[in-house]
Design a protein around this motif. Structure first.
Motif, short mmCIF file in Angstrom:
data_model
loop_
_atom_site.label_atom_id
_atom_site.label_comp_id
_atom_site.label_asym_id
_atom_site.label_seq_id
_atom_site.Cartn_x
_atom_site.Cartn_y
_atom_site.Cartn_z
N THR A 228 67.24 -62.30 3.31
CA THR A 228 68.51 -62.00 4.02
C THR A 228 69.74 -61.98 3.25
OG1 THR A 228 69.02 -64.33 4.46
CG2 THR A 228 67.27 -63.05 5.98
N HIS B 232 59.17 -63.20 20.36
CA HIS B 232 60.35 -63.86 20.11
C HIS B 232 60.54 -65.21 20.49
CE1 HIS B 232 65.06 -62.52 20.86
NE2 HIS B 232 64.88 -63.67 20.42
N GLY C 210 61.63 -60.20 12.36
CA GLY C 210 63.07 -60.17 12.51
C GLY C 210 63.71 -61.54 12.53
N VAL D 240 74.30 -66.14 11.76
CA VAL D 240 73.80 -65.17 12.47
C VAL D 240 73.29 -64.18 11.69
CG1 VAL D 240 73.84 -63.21 14.18
CG2 VAL D 240 74.91 -65.55 14.43
N LEU E 147 66.56 -63.64 12.92
CA LEU E 147 67.68 -63.30 14.01
C LEU E 147 68.95 -64.42 13.66
CD1 LEU E 147 65.65 -63.02 17.24
CD2 LEU E 147 66.60 -61.12 15.46
N GLN E 148 68.81 -65.68 13.85
CA GLN E 148 69.87 -66.49 13.87
C GLN E 148 69.33 -68.09 13.48
OE1 GLN E 148 72.14 -67.35 17.24
NE2 GLN E 148 70.71 -66.67 18.46
N ASN F 118 70.36 -61.30 12.00
CA ASN F 118 70.07 -60.13 12.49
C ASN F 118 69.44 -59.14 11.57
OD1 ASN F 118 70.69 -60.90 15.31
ND2 ASN F 118 72.78 -60.26 15.12
N GLU F 119 68.58 -59.56 10.79
CA GLU F 119 68.01 -58.49 9.67
C GLU F 119 66.52 -58.17 10.16
OE1 GLU F 119 68.99 -58.89 5.64
OE2 GLU F 119 70.73 -60.51 6.03
N THR F 120 66.02 -57.34 9.73
CA THR F 120 64.56 -56.85 9.97
C THR F 120 63.86 -56.27 8.85
OG1 THR F 120 65.16 -55.95 12.29
CG2 THR F 120 63.01 -55.48 11.23
#
Length: 289
Positions: free
Chosen positions: A125, A187, A91, A135, A93-94, A137-139
Motif C-alpha cells: 500500500t 469483511h 482489500g 485509511v 481498508l484501514q 482503501n486499496e485492492t
C-alpha cells in the motif's frame, strides 16, 4: 631329645566370629545412607502429591499472555474470490491504533500483502506519514486457481517506513485460505500479532561509474534508478535488486551523486548495495522531505 610338632585344625567357630565382626563406623555409615534414601523417597512422594494439586500450564500459554499484553493495533480487510477469473481479491481498508515505532510517538505505516509459501508476488500500500489510524482503501488481486488456494496462506504485514534504515515490523495477520469460506465475501477487523522480522537478504553489490559534463542546463531533482535482472529465456525476467542515486536518495546513493557534481568531467565510481525491489519502490512512493 627329639621334638615332633603337632598341628591342630583351626577352630571353625572362631573363624566365623572373626568374619562376621564389623567395625562400628561401618555400621554407622550404613545407617546414615539408609536414612538418606528414606528421606529422598519421602521428599519425592511429597513433591509429586503437591504437583498434582497444581493446574499445569498449557504449552505456549506464557507466550500467549505476553502477546495479549502488547497491543499492536487492528487492521480491517476484505476477501473475495472471482470463480470466473480465478482471482483472489484482497482489500486493505484501514488500520486502528497501530503501535508507535518512532521516537515521536507515531509511525509511518504501510501494508505488505503476499501469499505463502511462494512469496513470489508481493503488493504494498501507500505509506501514510505519522498516522496510527490510516485509511488505505486499496485492492490487490492474486490470480490463483481455486484448487490450489487451500494450501496457501495470505499474509498482511504492517511495516513502519524508515527512509534511513530497516523498516520495522509493527505486526501481521496470517490467514490460512483453507479456513476461509470463499463462497461469500469476507469483511472483518483482526488484531495484529507480533511479526517475525525478515532476515535481510544479501542481494549483491554493483559498481557504477558516473560522469557529469556541465552544459547550459542544470541537473535538478534527477533520480537515477538502476535495476539488476535475472534473465529468463522462457519467462519474464525477475528483478534481483535495485539501487537509487540522486535526488531523494540517502547514504551512498546521495554521496555518489554529490561527488559527481563536485567533480565535473571526471568519472566517479562507487559500489552500491542492491536493495529489495519492494523496499525501494516503497521509498520512492513516500514524499521526499
Amino acid at each position: 631329645m627329639l621334638f615332633i610338632p603337632v598341628l591342630y585344625p583351626p577352630d571353625p567357630s572362631a573363624h566365623q566370629d572373626h568374619k562376621l565382626r564389623m567395625p562400628v563406623w561401618a555400621v554407622g555409615a550404613i545407617v546414615v545412607v539408609m536414612l538418606a534414601l528414606v528421606g529422598c523417597l519421602g521428599f519425592c512422594v511429597y513433591k509429586k502429591c503437591i504437583n498434582k494439586t497444581k493446574k499445569p500450564k498449557k504449552e505456549g500459554e506464557e507466550q500467549k499472555e505476553e502477546e495479549e499484553k502488547e497491543n499492536l493495533g487492528k487492521l480491517e480487510f476484505s476477501l473475495d474470490y472471482n470463480f470466473t477469473e480465478n482471482q483472489l481479491i484482497v482489500g486493505v481498508l484501514q488500520g486502528q491504533d497501530f503501535a508507535a515505532m518512532d521516537m515521536g510517538g507515531t509511525s509511518d505505516p504501510y501494508v505488505k500483502v503476499y501469499m505463502l509459501p511462494d512469496k513470489k508476488k508481493k503488493f504494498e500500500t501507500k505509506i501514510h506519514r505519522k498516522n496510527l489510524c490510516p485509511v488505505f482503501n486499496e485492492t490487490f488481486t492474486f490470480k490463483i486457481p481455486y484448487t490450489e488456494l487451500g494450501g496457501q496462506t495470505l499474509v498482511l504485514q504492517v511495516f513502519d517506513f524508515d527512509r534511513f534504515g530497516k523498516h520495522d515490523v509493527i505486526g501481521q495477520i496470517k490467514i490460512p485460505m483453507n479456513s476461509v469460506d470463499l463462497a461469500q465475501p469476507l469483511h472483518e477487523w483482526r488484531d495484529l500479532a507480533g511479526g517475525e522480522k525478515e532476515v535481510q537478504e544479501k542481494l549483491g553489490d554493483v559498481c557504477i561509474s558516473l560522469r557529469y559534463v556541465p552544459t547550459a542546463g542544470k541537473l535538478t531533482k534527477v533520480q537515477l534508478l538502476i535495476t539488476v535482472y535475472d534473465y529468463d529465456k522462457l519467462g519474464s525476467n525477475d528483478a534481483i535488486g535495485k539501487c537509487w542515486i540522486g535526488f531523494g536518495a540517502s547514504g551512498v546513493g546521495l554521496r555518489h551523486w554529490s561527488d559527481m557534481l563536485a567533480n565535473p568531467r571526471r568519472p566517479v565510481a562507487q559500489w552500491h548495495t542492491l536493495l529489495l525491489e519492494e523496499e525501494l519502490d516503497a521509498a520512492l512512493k513516500a514524499p521526499i522531505r
